[in-house]
Design a protein around this motif. Structure first.
Motif, PDB file in Angstrom:
ATOM      1  N   ARG A 206      -5.980  -3.120 -11.218  1.00 37.82           N
ATOM      2  CA  ARG A 206      -5.694  -1.689 -11.138  1.00 37.82           C
ATOM      3  C   ARG A 206      -6.360  -1.093  -9.898  1.00 37.82           C
ATOM      4  NH1 ARG A 206      -7.758   1.305 -14.877  1.00 37.82           N
ATOM      5  NH2 ARG A 206      -6.077   2.715 -15.471  1.00 37.82           N
ATOM      6  N   ARG A 207      -7.575  -1.524  -9.614  1.00 33.76           N
ATOM      7  CA  ARG A 207      -8.251  -1.049  -8.397  1.00 33.76           C
ATOM      8  C   ARG A 207      -7.550  -1.566  -7.149  1.00 33.76           C
ATOM      9  NH1 ARG A 207     -12.798  -1.494 -11.926  1.00 33.76           N
ATOM     10  NH2 ARG A 207     -13.058  -3.717 -11.481  1.00 33.76           N
ATOM     11  N   LEU A 208      -7.045  -2.797  -7.213  1.00 29.01           N
ATOM     12  CA  LEU A 208      -6.286  -3.342  -6.089  1.00 29.01           C
ATOM     13  C   LEU A 208      -5.059  -2.486  -5.814  1.00 29.01           C
ATOM     14  CD1 LEU A 208      -5.564  -5.512  -3.985  1.00 29.01           C
ATOM     15  CD2 LEU A 208      -4.474  -6.816  -5.853  1.00 29.01           C
ATOM     16  N   VAL A 209      -4.360  -2.089  -6.864  1.00 28.97           N
ATOM     17  CA  VAL A 209      -3.182  -1.236  -6.699  1.00 28.97           C
ATOM     18  C   VAL A 209      -3.553   0.049  -5.957  1.00 28.97           C
ATOM     19  CG1 VAL A 209      -1.501   0.202  -7.921  1.00 28.97           C
ATOM     20  CG2 VAL A 209      -1.922  -2.150  -8.680  1.00 28.97           C
ATOM     21  N   GLU A 210      -4.638   0.668  -6.366  1.00 28.82           N
ATOM     22  CA  GLU A 210      -5.076   1.900  -5.715  1.00 28.82           C
ATOM     23  C   GLU A 210      -5.354   1.665  -4.230  1.00 28.82           C
ATOM     24  OE1 GLU A 210      -8.439   2.926  -8.050  1.00 28.82           O
ATOM     25  OE2 GLU A 210      -7.261   3.884  -9.641  1.00 28.82           O
ATOM     26  N   GLU A 211      -5.949   0.506  -3.907  1.00 30.14           N
ATOM     27  CA  GLU A 211      -6.255   0.202  -2.501  1.00 30.14           C
ATOM     28  C   GLU A 211      -4.975  -0.058  -1.713  1.00 30.14           C
ATOM     29  OE1 GLU A 211      -9.137  -2.647   0.240  1.00 30.14           O
ATOM     30  OE2 GLU A 211      -9.116  -2.901  -1.948  1.00 30.14           O
ATOM     31  N   LEU A 212      -4.021  -0.743  -2.315  1.00 31.33           N
ATOM     32  CA  LEU A 212      -2.763  -1.013  -1.628  1.00 31.33           C
ATOM     33  C   LEU A 212      -2.022   0.286  -1.313  1.00 31.33           C
ATOM     34  CD1 LEU A 212      -1.576  -4.092  -3.724  1.00 31.33           C
ATOM     35  CD2 LEU A 212      -2.412  -4.129  -1.368  1.00 31.33           C
ATOM     36  N   VAL A 213      -2.076   1.222  -2.246  1.00 32.25           N
ATOM     37  CA  VAL A 213      -1.458   2.528  -2.002  1.00 32.25           C
ATOM     38  C   VAL A 213      -2.184   3.246  -0.870  1.00 32.25           C
ATOM     39  CG1 VAL A 213      -1.030   4.817  -2.984  1.00 32.25           C
ATOM     40  CG2 VAL A 213      -0.550   2.775  -4.338  1.00 32.25           C
ATOM     41  N   GLU A 214      -3.514   3.243  -0.929  1.00 28.52           N
ATOM     42  CA  GLU A 214      -4.302   3.947   0.091  1.00 28.52           C
ATOM     43  C   GLU A 214      -4.062   3.363   1.474  1.00 28.52           C
ATOM     44  OE1 GLU A 214      -9.013   4.914   1.120  1.00 28.52           O
ATOM     45  OE2 GLU A 214      -8.448   4.072  -0.827  1.00 28.52           O
ATOM     46  N   ARG A 215      -3.970   2.032   1.562  1.00 24.59           N
ATOM     47  CA  ARG A 215      -3.760   1.365   2.844  1.00 24.59           C
ATOM     48  C   ARG A 215      -2.287   1.351   3.265  1.00 24.59           C
ATOM     49  NH1 ARG A 215      -7.443  -2.994   4.598  1.00 24.59           N
ATOM     50  NH2 ARG A 215      -9.446  -2.823   3.526  1.00 24.59           N
ATOM     51  N   GLU A 216      -1.410   1.755   2.370  1.00 22.14           N
ATOM     52  CA  GLU A 216       0.034   1.769   2.621  1.00 22.14           C
ATOM     53  C   GLU A 216       0.554   0.378   2.989  1.00 22.14           C
ATOM     54  OE1 GLU A 216       1.054   4.909   5.338  1.00 22.14           O
ATOM     55  OE2 GLU A 216       0.602   6.460   3.855  1.00 22.14           O
ATOM     56  N   ILE A 217       0.115  -0.618   2.213  1.00 21.63           N
ATOM     57  CA  ILE A 217       0.595  -1.989   2.383  1.00 21.63           C
ATOM     58  C   ILE A 217       1.817  -2.175   1.497  1.00 21.63           C
ATOM     59  CG2 ILE A 217       0.048  -4.433   2.020  1.00 21.63           C
ATOM     60  CD1 ILE A 217      -2.884  -3.693   2.605  1.00 21.63           C
ATOM     61  N   PRO A 218       2.954  -2.602   2.046  1.00 19.47           N
ATOM     62  CA  PRO A 218       4.156  -2.789   1.226  1.00 19.47           C
ATOM     63  C   PRO A 218       3.885  -3.692   0.027  1.00 19.47           C
ATOM     64  CG  PRO A 218       4.718  -2.937   3.544  1.00 19.47           C
ATOM     65  CD  PRO A 218       3.211  -2.871   3.471  1.00 19.47           C
TER      66      PRO A 218
ATOM     67  N   HIS B 277       7.033   4.614  -5.189  1.00 21.35           N
ATOM     68  CA  HIS B 277       6.089   5.667  -4.827  1.00 21.35           C
ATOM     69  C   HIS B 277       6.738   6.609  -3.813  1.00 21.35           C
ATOM     70  CE1 HIS B 277       2.350   7.605  -3.511  1.00 21.35           C
ATOM     71  NE2 HIS B 277       1.802   7.123  -4.619  1.00 21.35           N
ATOM     72  N   ARG B 278       6.445   7.888  -3.953  1.00 17.99           N
ATOM     73  CA  ARG B 278       7.084   8.882  -3.082  1.00 17.99           C
ATOM     74  C   ARG B 278       6.591   8.795  -1.641  1.00 17.99           C
ATOM     75  NH1 ARG B 278       5.973  11.993  -7.752  1.00 17.99           N
ATOM     76  NH2 ARG B 278       7.869  12.547  -8.907  1.00 17.99           N
ATOM     77  N   ASN B 279       5.377   8.314  -1.438  1.00 17.17           N
ATOM     78  CA  ASN B 279       4.797   8.305  -0.091  1.00 17.17           C
ATOM     79  C   ASN B 279       4.445   6.911   0.411  1.00 17.17           C
ATOM     80  OD1 ASN B 279       4.767  11.240   0.033  1.00 17.17           O
ATOM     81  ND2 ASN B 279       3.051  11.161  -1.396  1.00 17.17           N
ATOM     82  N   ALA B 280       3.851   6.091  -0.442  1.00 12.88           N
ATOM     83  CA  ALA B 280       3.448   4.737  -0.051  1.00 12.88           C
ATOM     84  C   ALA B 280       4.618   3.761  -0.192  1.00 12.88           C
ATOM     85  CB  ALA B 280       2.273   4.279  -0.908  1.00 12.88           C
ATOM     86  N   PRO B 281       4.602   2.647   0.549  1.00 12.88           N
ATOM     87  CA  PRO B 281       5.663   1.635   0.450  1.00 12.88           C
ATOM     88  C   PRO B 281       5.442   0.733  -0.770  1.00 12.88           C
ATOM     89  CG  PRO B 281       4.069   0.956   2.092  1.00 12.88           C
ATOM     90  CD  PRO B 281       3.629   2.317   1.620  1.00 12.88           C
ATOM     91  N   LEU B 282       5.646   1.302  -1.925  1.00 12.29           N
ATOM     92  CA  LEU B 282       5.348   0.629  -3.195  1.00 12.29           C
ATOM     93  C   LEU B 282       6.558   0.716  -4.117  1.00 12.29           C
ATOM     94  CD1 LEU B 282       3.458  -0.540  -5.409  1.00 12.29           C
ATOM     95  CD2 LEU B 282       2.643   1.807  -5.787  1.00 12.29           C
ATOM     96  N   TRP B 283       7.055  -0.444  -4.563  1.00  8.89           N
ATOM     97  CA  TRP B 283       8.198  -0.530  -5.462  1.00  8.89           C
ATOM     98  C   TRP B 283       7.813  -1.358  -6.685  1.00  8.89           C
ATOM     99  CZ3 TRP B 283       8.360  -0.635  -0.262  1.00  8.89           C
ATOM    100  CH2 TRP B 283       9.301   0.159   0.406  1.00  8.89           C
ATOM    101  N   THR B 284       8.423  -1.059  -7.832  1.00  9.99           N
ATOM    102  CA  THR B 284       8.200  -1.875  -9.025  1.00  9.99           C
ATOM    103  C   THR B 284       9.507  -2.021  -9.797  1.00  9.99           C
ATOM    104  OG1 THR B 284       7.674  -0.087 -10.610  1.00  9.99           O
ATOM    105  CG2 THR B 284       5.873  -0.895  -9.206  1.00  9.99           C
ATOM    106  N   VAL B 285       9.698  -3.187 -10.406  1.00 12.16           N
ATOM    107  CA  VAL B 285      10.878  -3.443 -11.234  1.00 12.16           C
ATOM    108  C   VAL B 285      10.450  -4.086 -12.545  1.00 12.16           C
ATOM    109  CG1 VAL B 285      12.418  -3.697  -9.243  1.00 12.16           C
ATOM    110  CG2 VAL B 285      11.317  -5.726 -10.183  1.00 12.16           C
ATOM    111  N   GLN B 286      11.049  -3.643 -13.648  1.00 14.38           N
ATOM    112  CA  GLN B 286      10.746  -4.255 -14.936  1.00 14.38           C
ATOM    113  C   GLN B 286      11.418  -5.606 -15.085  1.00 14.38           C
ATOM    114  OE1 GLN B 286       8.615  -3.213 -17.835  1.00 14.38           O
ATOM    115  NE2 GLN B 286       8.985  -5.399 -17.640  1.00 14.38           N
TER     116      GLN B 286
END
Length: 217
Positions: free
Chosen positions: A72-84, A161-170
């Protein structure tokens, strides 16, 4: 130009089910694999993109599985760093959970599903017939996330995510007809009038690879 550096974060906790992580990695050429539950960790600064795999663990098992809080913390860092980043199944759930959403056990779905896709580069050329195997579901999306695909039984079937390059699929883009027998034995896969012949969900990984490549150009 060198290929983008994409890490596959493996989340499976039971060795007999690791084949889904193997199948996913096969669709990400030259991926660096990180086995998160056994203690391996990712340096986000060393990669251009990240894929979070599925798991038979539940994101609500945090007290028994401390590595989930680390992810969960990794996810937050990936969003902050804007890593796809692309989250698949458990990855879909842990991303939304980490960003303040909710995940609940809703009973097992193991079948091909007809999805309704929004216009998004992740779904370019992807058939709306996709394989789904899961018992948990995102019941409220995380902060900053918006729904980009739905199914008749699942409103938040994919998010972005509206701003970061983050996608998720079920759904599981890596599942193909060749795994059908294994999915039936392990998860009670059921057939319907939808056919694997009409599915090409592995294209999701190609599209994500293109997104990562464009981000490094």
């Amino acid at each position: 130009m060198s290929s983008p550096r994409i890490a596959v974060v493996r989340n499976e906790v039971e060795s007999e089910y690791e084949y889904h992580c193997d199948a996913l990695s096969e669709n990400v050429p030259d991926a660096r694999e990180i086995d998160f539950p056994v203690g391996e960790r990712l340096d986000p600064g060393a990669v251009d993109g990240v894929v979070l795999t599925g798991s038979t663990a539940g994101v609500y098992e945090r007290s028994d599985r401390p590595w989930i809080d680390d992810q969960r913390r990794l996810v937050e860092e990936l969003v902050e760093r804007e890593i796809p980043t692309l989250g698949v199944c458990f990855g879909h759930q842990v991303v939304n959970d980490a960003l303040g959403g909710s995940v609940e056990n809703v009973g097992t779905t193991a079948r091909l599903v007809a999805a309704e896709f929004e216009d998004d580069p992740l779904f370019d050329g992807v058939s709306p017939v996709v394989p789904a195997v899961h018992g948990d579901a995102v019941t409220a999306v995380g902060d900053g996330m918006e729904v980009i695909a739905s199914a008749d039984y699942y409103p938040a079937f994919a998010t972005r995510h509206r701003n970061a390059p983050l996608w998720t699929v079920q759904f599981h883009p890596e599942f193909t007809a060749g795994l059908r027998g294994r999915l039936e034995a392990d998860f009670g896969w059921t057939d319907s009038d939808l056919r694997f012949e009409d599915a090409n969900a592995t294209r999701v990984f190609e599209n994500f690879g293109s997104i990562v490549e464009d981000s490094t150009a």
